[in-house]
Design a protein around this motif. Structure first.
Motif, short mmCIF file in Angstrom:
data_model
loop_
_atom_site.label_atom_id
_atom_site.label_comp_id
_atom_site.label_asym_id
_atom_site.label_seq_id
_atom_site.Cartn_x
_atom_site.Cartn_y
_atom_site.Cartn_z
N ILE A 23 84.26 68.17 38.22
CA ILE A 23 83.51 68.76 37.13
C ILE A 23 83.73 67.89 35.89
CG2 ILE A 23 83.22 70.82 35.69
CD1 ILE A 23 84.63 72.34 38.08
N ARG A 24 82.66 67.43 35.29
CA ARG A 24 82.76 66.56 34.10
C ARG A 24 82.27 67.30 32.87
NH1 ARG A 24 83.42 61.04 35.18
NH2 ARG A 24 83.57 60.67 37.42
N VAL A 25 83.07 67.21 31.79
CA VAL A 25 82.68 67.80 30.51
C VAL A 25 82.74 66.72 29.44
CG1 VAL A 25 83.44 70.14 31.10
CG2 VAL A 25 85.04 68.60 30.00
N ARG A 26 81.92 66.87 28.42
CA ARG A 26 81.85 65.87 27.35
C ARG A 26 83.10 65.94 26.48
NH1 ARG A 26 77.89 62.94 26.07
NH2 ARG A 26 76.27 64.34 26.83
N GLY A 27 83.58 64.77 26.10
CA GLY A 27 84.73 64.66 25.20
C GLY A 27 86.06 64.74 25.93
N ARG A 28 87.11 64.58 25.14
CA ARG A 28 88.46 64.63 25.68
C ARG A 28 89.03 66.01 25.45
NH1 ARG A 28 91.58 59.06 25.34
NH2 ARG A 28 92.59 60.18 27.02
N VAL A 29 89.40 66.67 26.52
CA VAL A 29 89.99 68.00 26.45
C VAL A 29 91.48 67.84 26.15
CG1 VAL A 29 90.54 70.07 27.79
CG2 VAL A 29 88.29 69.00 28.01
N ARG A 43 91.86 65.07 34.06
CA ARG A 43 92.02 63.65 33.75
C ARG A 43 91.07 63.25 32.62
NH1 ARG A 43 92.58 61.51 39.66
NH2 ARG A 43 94.74 62.06 40.01
N PRO A 44 91.62 62.96 31.43
CA PRO A 44 90.77 62.52 30.33
C PRO A 44 90.32 61.08 30.52
CG PRO A 44 93.06 62.64 29.63
CD PRO A 44 93.01 63.11 31.05
N GLU A 48 84.69 61.46 28.22
CA GLU A 48 84.58 62.73 28.93
C GLU A 48 85.91 63.08 29.57
OE1 GLU A 48 82.80 60.83 33.06
OE2 GLU A 48 81.44 61.69 31.62
N THR A 49 85.99 64.29 30.08
CA THR A 49 87.16 64.75 30.83
C THR A 49 86.68 65.16 32.21
OG1 THR A 49 88.27 65.51 28.82
CG2 THR A 49 89.04 66.43 30.90
N VAL A 50 87.43 64.76 33.23
CA VAL A 50 87.08 65.10 34.60
C VAL A 50 88.10 66.11 35.11
CG1 VAL A 50 86.68 64.21 36.92
CG2 VAL A 50 86.14 62.78 34.95
N LEU A 75 79.06 70.98 29.58
CA LEU A 75 79.10 70.60 30.99
C LEU A 75 78.16 69.43 31.23
CD1 LEU A 75 80.09 71.36 33.87
CD2 LEU A 75 78.07 72.81 34.02
N LEU A 76 78.68 68.37 31.83
CA LEU A 76 77.86 67.19 32.13
C LEU A 76 77.44 67.14 33.59
CD1 LEU A 76 79.84 64.45 30.17
CD2 LEU A 76 77.76 65.64 29.46
N GLU A 77 78.39 67.48 34.49
CA GLU A 77 78.10 67.33 35.92
C GLU A 77 79.08 68.15 36.74
OE1 GLU A 77 77.68 63.70 39.18
OE2 GLU A 77 78.82 63.35 37.36
N VAL A 78 78.57 68.70 37.83
CA VAL A 78 79.39 69.34 38.85
C VAL A 78 78.95 68.74 40.17
CG1 VAL A 78 80.00 71.48 40.03
CG2 VAL A 78 79.54 71.51 37.57
N ARG A 79 79.91 68.24 40.94
CA ARG A 79 79.52 67.73 42.24
C ARG A 79 80.61 67.99 43.26
NH1 ARG A 79 80.55 61.78 43.53
NH2 ARG A 79 82.21 61.24 42.11
#
Length: 96
Positions: A23-29, A43-44, A48-50, A75-79
């Motif tokens: 799951i990818r989200v924008r920015g550093r969590v 994992r930053p 983005e943060t994965v 949310l950028l991507e879920v795979r």
């Protein structure tokens, strides 16, 4: 009538045992937000943060997506990751 008999199992997207997801989200969590995802590997990356989840069933995945939304993350991507079998739970245990 008979056409629907075989349609059920082939449509299942997440097997009963779950699957491995990225799951990818924008920015550093940061650490504070990362603690909201204790069941995931966080994992930053630069932009983005994965988030990696192993053995997630559909209910767990939807719960994570709800948390992402509630925290205001984009949310950028879920795979689904390939090769998620019974021994695939440590697929992301390799080094940094």
């Amino acid at each position: 009538m008979g056409a629907q008999a075989g349609a059920g199992p082939e449509r299942a997207e997440t097997p009963p045992g779950g699957g491995d997801f990225e799951i990818r989200v924008r920015g550093r969590v940061g650490a504070a937000l990362a603690s909201a995802f204790a069941e995931l590997t966080v994992r930053p990356h630069p932009a983005e943060t994965v988030l990696y989840g192993a053995g997630l069933d559909q209910a767990a995945l939807y719960g994570i997506l709800d948390r992402i939304q509630a925290l205001g993350l984009e949310l950028l991507e879920v795979r689904r990751l390939p090769g998620a079998g019974a021994g695939g739970r440590d697929a992301h245990a390799e080094g940094p």
